[in-house]
Design a protein around this motif. Sequence first.
Motif, PDB file in Angstrom:
ATOM      1  N   SER A 160      27.778  37.466  57.664  1.00 31.60           N
ATOM      2  CA  SER A 160      29.099  37.831  57.049  1.00 31.60           C
ATOM      3  C   SER A 160      29.351  37.066  55.708  1.00 31.60           C
ATOM      4  O   SER A 160      30.048  37.495  54.730  1.00 31.60           O
ATOM      5  CB  SER A 160      30.162  37.134  58.093  1.00 31.60           C
ATOM      6  N   TYR A 161      28.698  35.747  55.382  1.00 30.32           N
ATOM      7  CA  TYR A 161      28.902  35.043  54.263  1.00 30.32           C
ATOM      8  C   TYR A 161      28.120  35.945  53.084  1.00 30.32           C
ATOM      9  O   TYR A 161      28.466  36.044  52.005  1.00 30.32           O
ATOM     10  CB  TYR A 161      28.216  33.874  54.394  1.00 30.32           C
ATOM     11  N   GLU A 165      27.060  39.016  52.669  1.00 29.81           N
ATOM     12  CA  GLU A 165      27.238  40.524  52.457  1.00 29.81           C
ATOM     13  C   GLU A 165      28.440  40.472  51.209  1.00 29.81           C
ATOM     14  O   GLU A 165      28.684  41.599  50.630  1.00 29.81           O
ATOM     15  CB  GLU A 165      27.441  41.263  53.651  1.00 29.81           C
ATOM     16  N   LEU A 166      29.219  39.478  51.256  1.00 27.57           N
ATOM     17  CA  LEU A 166      30.427  39.380  50.138  1.00 27.57           C
ATOM     18  C   LEU A 166      29.896  39.185  48.688  1.00 27.57           C
ATOM     19  O   LEU A 166      30.706  39.053  47.847  1.00 27.57           O
ATOM     20  CB  LEU A 166      31.576  38.573  50.726  1.00 27.57           C
ATOM     21  N   ARG A 167      28.401  38.695  48.801  1.00 27.76           N
ATOM     22  CA  ARG A 167      28.057  37.877  47.529  1.00 27.76           C
ATOM     23  C   ARG A 167      26.637  38.515  47.123  1.00 27.76           C
ATOM     24  O   ARG A 167      26.579  38.070  45.867  1.00 27.76           O
ATOM     25  CB  ARG A 167      27.916  36.341  47.836  1.00 27.76           C
ATOM     26  N   SER A 224      27.718  46.243  52.779  1.00 27.80           N
ATOM     27  CA  SER A 224      29.209  46.157  52.312  1.00 27.80           C
ATOM     28  C   SER A 224      29.077  45.554  50.832  1.00 27.80           C
ATOM     29  O   SER A 224      30.222  45.812  50.186  1.00 27.80           O
ATOM     30  CB  SER A 224      29.587  44.960  53.185  1.00 27.80           C
ATOM     31  N   TYR A 225      28.188  45.308  50.236  1.00 29.36           N
ATOM     32  CA  TYR A 225      28.136  44.219  49.137  1.00 29.36           C
ATOM     33  C   TYR A 225      28.735  45.101  48.042  1.00 29.36           C
ATOM     34  O   TYR A 225      29.494  45.020  47.282  1.00 29.36           O
ATOM     35  CB  TYR A 225      26.800  43.818  48.746  1.00 29.36           C
ATOM     36  N   VAL A 276      32.485  45.654  48.051  1.00 31.47           N
ATOM     37  CA  VAL A 276      33.038  44.553  47.888  1.00 31.47           C
ATOM     38  C   VAL A 276      32.900  44.057  46.160  1.00 31.47           C
ATOM     39  O   VAL A 276      33.988  43.616  45.519  1.00 31.47           O
ATOM     40  CB  VAL A 276      32.306  43.454  48.714  1.00 31.47           C
ATOM     41  N   ARG A 277      31.749  44.273  45.558  1.00 31.20           N
ATOM     42  CA  ARG A 277      31.690  43.978  44.331  1.00 31.20           C
ATOM     43  C   ARG A 277      32.545  44.848  43.340  1.00 31.20           C
ATOM     44  O   ARG A 277      33.284  44.337  42.452  1.00 31.20           O
ATOM     45  CB  ARG A 277      30.005  44.281  44.007  1.00 31.20           C
ATOM     46  N   TYR A 301      36.372  43.657  43.980  1.00 28.79           N
ATOM     47  CA  TYR A 301      37.008  42.699  43.834  1.00 28.79           C
ATOM     48  C   TYR A 301      36.008  41.824  42.637  1.00 28.79           C
ATOM     49  O   TYR A 301      36.511  40.441  42.243  1.00 28.79           O
ATOM     50  CB  TYR A 301      36.811  41.715  45.241  1.00 28.79           C
ATOM     51  N   LEU A 349      36.982  36.902  45.094  1.00 28.74           N
ATOM     52  CA  LEU A 349      37.194  37.341  46.237  1.00 28.74           C
ATOM     53  C   LEU A 349      38.337  36.575  46.639  1.00 28.74           C
ATOM     54  O   LEU A 349      38.885  35.531  46.200  1.00 28.74           O
ATOM     55  CB  LEU A 349      35.993  36.647  47.287  1.00 28.74           C
ATOM     56  N   VAL A 405      36.637  34.197  54.706  1.00 35.31           N
ATOM     57  CA  VAL A 405      35.613  34.311  53.313  1.00 35.31           C
ATOM     58  C   VAL A 405      34.920  33.112  52.966  1.00 35.31           C
ATOM     59  O   VAL A 405      33.683  33.375  52.746  1.00 35.31           O
ATOM     60  CB  VAL A 405      36.422  34.922  52.247  1.00 35.31           C
TER      61      VAL A 405
END
Length: 200
Positions: free
Chosen positions: A109-110, A112-114, A164-165, A168-169, A172, A176, A182
């Motif tokens: 979860s951490y 996949e946003l980065r 998801s990356y 998200v990229r 955002y 983020l 998040v």
Amino acid sequence: MSIAVRDVREHELDSVLALNNAAGPAILPLDAAKLRHFYDTAEYFRVAERDGNLAGFLVGFGSEAGHDSSNFAWFSERFPQFFYIDRIVVASRRRGGGVGRALYADVQSYAELRSPQLACEVFLDHGADPALLFHGSFGFREVGQNVMAGVGVRASMLMKDMCSYAWVRDTYGDRLPQLPWVGQARHVVHAEQRQRPTGT
């Protein structure tokens, strides 16, 4: 019987060290100085609690980190951007009870946003089938093998695409939303705490 995942606390480092060094040959041993270095530099260092007791931990680094692991270097030479799981340890009495899955769900979860990929390794010389099956069930695939310099341990190098990356990229960029779930990189949090004026 619930599992809670949260950031490690400084006073827990001795317990984390004991947990790591009791894990057996599938995990490289640590000393207190190395663990302290992880505490000071790791982007992700979280523990799992079950019934109020420390049940496991996971340490991770973004690909821009100056991490000294030979396996991290192997990934860096081949992939431009990834989030690297340096180690995951689950207390022997808690294995098979969902602690490892809770930690992996949290780090994914951490990450996949980065990062576009999540990377880790499994040592192959000590009965690796359970670990390989565990990682395969999370969608990891082998992208090569590495014999670790200095210790001679052969590792299966695993990666998983973070689906998801890209969205998200594109949506955002590097900004983020400030949402509790998040989270932030640990070193950013520590830096802000050091800059906070006295008495606030």
